[in-house]
Design an enzyme around this catalytic site. Structure first.
Site, PDB file in Angstrom:
ATOM      1  N   ARG A 131       0.829  -1.219   0.000  1.00 56.55           N
ATOM      2  CA  ARG A 131       0.000   0.000   0.000  1.00 56.55           C
ATOM      3  C   ARG A 131       0.858   1.262   0.000  1.00 56.55           C
ATOM      4  O   ARG A 131       0.431   2.309  -0.473  1.00 56.55           O
ATOM      5  CB  ARG A 131      -0.941  -0.008   1.215  1.00 56.55           C
ATOM      6  CG  ARG A 131      -2.061  -1.041   1.081  1.00 56.55           C
ATOM      7  CD  ARG A 131      -2.992  -0.978   2.257  1.00 56.55           C
ATOM      8  NE  ARG A 131      -3.679   0.294   2.347  1.00 56.55           N
ATOM      9  CZ  ARG A 131      -4.221   0.793   3.461  1.00 56.55           C
ATOM     10  NH1 ARG A 131      -4.156   0.112   4.579  1.00 56.55           N
ATOM     11  NH2 ARG A 131      -4.830   1.954   3.453  1.00 56.55           N
ATOM     12  N   TYR A 145      -8.017  16.099  -5.106  1.00 55.24           N
ATOM     13  CA  TYR A 145      -8.190  17.364  -4.388  1.00 55.24           C
ATOM     14  C   TYR A 145      -7.366  17.342  -3.106  1.00 55.24           C
ATOM     15  O   TYR A 145      -7.150  16.287  -2.516  1.00 55.24           O
ATOM     16  CB  TYR A 145      -9.667  17.653  -4.077  1.00 55.24           C
ATOM     17  CG  TYR A 145     -10.412  16.588  -3.288  1.00 55.24           C
ATOM     18  CD1 TYR A 145     -10.936  15.473  -3.932  1.00 55.24           C
ATOM     19  CD2 TYR A 145     -10.623  16.707  -1.915  1.00 55.24           C
ATOM     20  CE1 TYR A 145     -11.645  14.501  -3.228  1.00 55.24           C
ATOM     21  CE2 TYR A 145     -11.337  15.752  -1.197  1.00 55.24           C
ATOM     22  CZ  TYR A 145     -11.835  14.650  -1.864  1.00 55.24           C
ATOM     23  OH  TYR A 145     -12.528  13.695  -1.172  1.00 55.24           O
ATOM     24  N   PRO A 146      -6.919  18.519  -2.686  1.00 59.16           N
ATOM     25  CA  PRO A 146      -6.189  18.610  -1.428  1.00 59.16           C
ATOM     26  C   PRO A 146      -7.129  18.923  -0.273  1.00 59.16           C
ATOM     27  O   PRO A 146      -8.227  19.464  -0.487  1.00 59.16           O
ATOM     28  CB  PRO A 146      -5.235  19.781  -1.669  1.00 59.16           C
ATOM     29  CG  PRO A 146      -5.980  20.676  -2.595  1.00 59.16           C
ATOM     30  CD  PRO A 146      -6.913  19.819  -3.406  1.00 59.16           C
ATOM     31  N   MET A 147      -6.726  18.576   0.932  1.00 54.83           N
ATOM     32  CA  MET A 147      -7.561  18.911   2.095  1.00 54.83           C
ATOM     33  C   MET A 147      -6.727  19.136   3.360  1.00 54.83           C
ATOM     34  O   MET A 147      -5.576  18.713   3.454  1.00 54.83           O
ATOM     35  CB  MET A 147      -8.641  17.856   2.326  1.00 54.83           C
ATOM     36  CG  MET A 147      -8.150  16.486   2.707  1.00 54.83           C
ATOM     37  SD  MET A 147      -9.534  15.373   3.064  1.00 54.83           S
ATOM     38  CE  MET A 147     -10.097  15.992   4.650  1.00 54.83           C
ATOM     39  N   ASP A 148      -7.366  19.806   4.293  1.00 55.99           N
ATOM     40  CA  ASP A 148      -6.773  20.077   5.614  1.00 55.99           C
ATOM     41  C   ASP A 148      -7.701  19.535   6.689  1.00 55.99           C
ATOM     42  O   ASP A 148      -8.890  19.307   6.435  1.00 55.99           O
ATOM     43  CB  ASP A 148      -6.703  21.596   5.870  1.00 55.99           C
ATOM     44  CG  ASP A 148      -5.565  22.272   5.136  1.00 55.99           C
ATOM     45  OD1 ASP A 148      -4.655  21.581   4.651  1.00 55.99           O
ATOM     46  OD2 ASP A 148      -5.605  23.518   5.058  1.00 55.99           O
ATOM     47  N   ARG A 149      -7.168  19.388   7.866  1.00 57.90           N
ATOM     48  CA  ARG A 149      -8.014  19.164   9.048  1.00 57.90           C
ATOM     49  C   ARG A 149      -8.168  20.519   9.739  1.00 57.90           C
ATOM     50  O   ARG A 149      -7.178  21.235   9.925  1.00 57.90           O
ATOM     51  CB  ARG A 149      -7.368  18.154   9.983  1.00 57.90           C
ATOM     52  CG  ARG A 149      -7.350  16.755   9.404  1.00 57.90           C
ATOM     53  CD  ARG A 149      -8.614  15.998   9.677  1.00 57.90           C
ATOM     54  NE  ARG A 149      -8.593  14.701   9.009  1.00 57.90           N
ATOM     55  CZ  ARG A 149      -9.522  14.287   8.149  1.00 57.90           C
ATOM     56  NH1 ARG A 149     -10.538  15.057   7.826  1.00 57.90           N
ATOM     57  NH2 ARG A 149      -9.447  13.089   7.619  1.00 57.90           N
ATOM     58  N   GLN A 185      -8.726   4.610  -3.314  1.00 61.22           N
ATOM     59  CA  GLN A 185      -8.242   5.893  -2.774  1.00 61.22           C
ATOM     60  C   GLN A 185      -6.779   5.822  -2.410  1.00 61.22           C
ATOM     61  O   GLN A 185      -6.296   4.786  -1.947  1.00 61.22           O
ATOM     62  CB  GLN A 185      -9.111   6.300  -1.576  1.00 61.22           C
ATOM     63  CG  GLN A 185      -8.523   6.063  -0.212  1.00 61.22           C
ATOM     64  CD  GLN A 185      -8.667   4.620   0.247  1.00 61.22           C
ATOM     65  OE1 GLN A 185      -8.968   3.717  -0.520  1.00 61.22           O
ATOM     66  NE2 GLN A 185      -8.437   4.393   1.533  1.00 61.22           N
ATOM     67  N   SER A 223     -15.146  14.632   8.514  1.00 61.69           N
ATOM     68  CA  SER A 223     -15.209  15.611   7.419  1.00 61.69           C
ATOM     69  C   SER A 223     -16.126  16.787   7.763  1.00 61.69           C
ATOM     70  O   SER A 223     -15.793  17.943   7.498  1.00 61.69           O
ATOM     71  CB  SER A 223     -15.711  14.959   6.128  1.00 61.69           C
ATOM     72  OG  SER A 223     -14.742  14.082   5.628  1.00 61.69           O
TER      73      SER A 223
HETATM   74  C1  VOV Z   1     -12.442   4.648  -0.695  1.00 65.81           C
HETATM   75  C2  VOV Z   1     -12.592   4.537   0.544  1.00 65.81           C
HETATM   76  C3  VOV Z   1     -11.796   5.002   1.702  1.00 65.81           C
HETATM   77  C4  VOV Z   1     -11.341   4.192   2.730  1.00 65.81           C
HETATM   78  C5  VOV Z   1     -11.573   2.678   2.880  1.00 65.81           C
HETATM   79  C6  VOV Z   1     -10.614   5.024   3.637  1.00 65.81           C
HETATM   80  C7  VOV Z   1     -10.023   4.547   4.824  1.00 65.81           C
HETATM   81  C8  VOV Z   1      -9.189   5.337   5.586  1.00 65.81           C
HETATM   82  C9  VOV Z   1      -8.499   4.870   6.789  1.00 65.81           C
HETATM   83  C10 VOV Z   1      -8.601   3.476   7.376  1.00 65.81           C
HETATM   84  C11 VOV Z   1      -7.760   5.929   7.269  1.00 65.81           C
HETATM   85  C12 VOV Z   1      -6.911   5.985   8.565  1.00 65.81           C
HETATM   86  C13 VOV Z   1      -5.680   5.234   8.552  1.00 65.81           C
HETATM   87  C14 VOV Z   1      -4.748   5.558   7.400  1.00 65.81           C
HETATM   88  O1  VOV Z   1      -4.728   4.733   6.484  1.00 65.81           O
HETATM   89  O2  VOV Z   1      -4.106   6.601   7.412  1.00 65.81           O
HETATM   90  C15 VOV Z   1      -7.941   7.011   6.361  1.00 65.81           C
HETATM   91  C16 VOV Z   1      -7.275   8.221   6.465  1.00 65.81           C
HETATM   92  C17 VOV Z   1      -7.595   9.326   5.699  1.00 65.81           C
HETATM   93  N1  VOV Z   1      -8.594   9.415   4.744  1.00 65.81           N
HETATM   94 FE1  VOV Z   1      -9.678   7.905   4.024  1.00 65.81          FE
HETATM   95  N2  VOV Z   1     -10.623   6.327   3.173  1.00 65.81           N
HETATM   96  C18 VOV Z   1     -11.339   6.362   1.985  1.00 65.81           C
HETATM   97  C19 VOV Z   1     -11.628   7.476   1.201  1.00 65.81           C
HETATM   98  C20 VOV Z   1     -11.285   8.762   1.568  1.00 65.81           C
HETATM   99  C21 VOV Z   1     -11.789   9.968   0.973  1.00 65.81           C
HETATM  100  C22 VOV Z   1     -12.796  10.041  -0.164  1.00 65.81           C
HETATM  101  C23 VOV Z   1     -11.237  11.027   1.620  1.00 65.81           C
HETATM  102  C24 VOV Z   1     -11.576  12.493   1.420  1.00 65.81           C
HETATM  103  C25 VOV Z   1     -12.521  12.918   2.555  1.00 65.81           C
HETATM  104  C26 VOV Z   1     -13.646  13.804   2.148  1.00 65.81           C
HETATM  105  O3  VOV Z   1     -14.495  14.081   3.044  1.00 65.81           O
HETATM  106  O4  VOV Z   1     -13.739  14.250   1.006  1.00 65.81           O
HETATM  107  C27 VOV Z   1     -10.323  10.508   2.587  1.00 65.81           C
HETATM  108  C28 VOV Z   1      -9.505  11.284   3.390  1.00 65.81           C
HETATM  109  C29 VOV Z   1      -8.621  10.705   4.298  1.00 65.81           C
HETATM  110  C30 VOV Z   1      -7.580  11.462   4.967  1.00 65.81           C
HETATM  111  C31 VOV Z   1      -7.273  12.926   4.730  1.00 65.81           C
HETATM  112  C32 VOV Z   1      -6.938  10.598   5.832  1.00 65.81           C
HETATM  113  C33 VOV Z   1      -5.751  10.915   6.739  1.00 65.81           C
HETATM  114  C34 VOV Z   1      -6.289  11.648   7.922  1.00 65.81           C
HETATM  115  C35 VOV Z   1      -5.466  11.759   9.129  1.00 65.81           C
HETATM  116  O5  VOV Z   1      -5.806  12.654   9.901  1.00 65.81           O
HETATM  117  O6  VOV Z   1      -4.513  11.008   9.342  1.00 65.81           O
HETATM  118  N3  VOV Z   1     -10.403   9.128   2.566  1.00 65.81           N
HETATM  119  N4  VOV Z   1      -8.837   6.645   5.376  1.00 65.81           N
END
Ligand code: VOV
Length: 249
Positions: A131, A145-149, A185, A223
């Protein structure tokens, strides 16, 4: 003090967006255009070879809308290789007809919110390594797209305890899992590297799935309370064999 989360970092990433200077493309001679197309195809062949050897990966899409015409996502083991790749691209004949539209530097990131199972560091697992160094899918559509917390008043991600952040991300992952086989993703981290904190790159067979997942995720607390979003870029795949017809004038 709130505990940070450890990240696992993989291949470096560059999202490289270019606009085609169609006016000068049309003014160029047919021989010059052919030379430019050949130079582009040669680069793609080189990128394919790197990908086959699993030393990196790339994605190539035609952007829909006027923000750019082409979007590339490049993954390489080092930032030097990313730089070499873009410099080689910039020196190509084809690049004489391209105007930089946007770029984004980041690195494939996974976080260690979940406690290690049986004391095994997840980073040592082959599935984690796969991965962190992924081969990008050649699916029909891309969304980047980019994003922030958020860090404002009571809605401050960076003052939440680690276990709370972990729980919110777990809930987020449950929404994500509903899109298995529909969306792939890739989260790239860019804190300290570029203007936003993360890059979100999604691939889909059906572009409507982008709207569905992003919409549904808007209601996840992670989000709705803590997400800030930048500009969206959407594209359709450009295959190597379609380059000449795409550029035909
Ligand atoms: C397609 C599906 C999908 C899946 C299964 C998934 C799963 C996961 C897991 C398990 C984890 C945490 C552990 C890691 O792996 O880091 C994350 C982490 C993250 N995600 Fe996610 N995400 C998806 C999809 C997915 C989307 C569509 C978005 C955009 C959100 C939106 O509102 O537009 C997103 C964002 C993020 C981000 C920015 C982080 C890091 C945040 C942080 O603070 O660290 N993500 N995500």
């Amino acid at each position: 003090m709130v505990e940070a989360v450890e990240t696992m970092d993989g291949w470096w990433s560059l999202h490289d967006l270019r606009t085609i200077d169609w006016a000068s493309w049309k003014l160029a001679s047919e021989a010059e255009r052919q030379e430019a197309i050949k130079s582009f195809e040669k680069l793609v062949t080189k990128w394919d070879t790197v990908e086959e050897a699993k030393n990196g990966s790339h994605a190539m899409y035609k952007v829909v809308g006027q923000k750019a015409d082409l979007m590339f996502m490049f993954l390489r083991p080092t930032l030097d290789e990313i730089n070499e790749l873009e410099t080689e691209f910039n020196k190509s004949k084809f690049a004489e007809f391209l105007i930089p539209a946007h770029s984004y530097v980041s690195i494939i990131e996974l976080s260690k919110y979940r406690p290690a199972k049986d004391g095994v560091d997840p980073e040592t697992l082959p599935e984690t390594q796969a991965r962190l160094k992924p081969i990008l899918p050649k699916w029909e559509h891309i969304c980047f797209y980019p994003m922030d917390r958020r860090r404002a008043g009571d809605e401050n991600w960076y003052t939440l305890e680690k276990n709370v952040r972990g729980k919110l991300l777990y809930e987020h992952s449950l929404t994500g899992r509903k899109y298995a086989n529909k969306i792939k993703q890739f989260i790239t981290g860019s804190i300290g590297l570029d203007n936003w904190e993360w890059g979100v790159t999604l691939f889909a067979h059906d572009p409507l799935e982008f709207k569905k997942i992003v919409y549904e995720m808007r209601f996840d607390e992670v989000s709705s309370k803590y997400g800030e979003f930048g500009e969206f870029f959407i594209g359709n795949i450009l295959k190597k064999e379609d380059i000449a017809s795409f550029l035909h004038v």
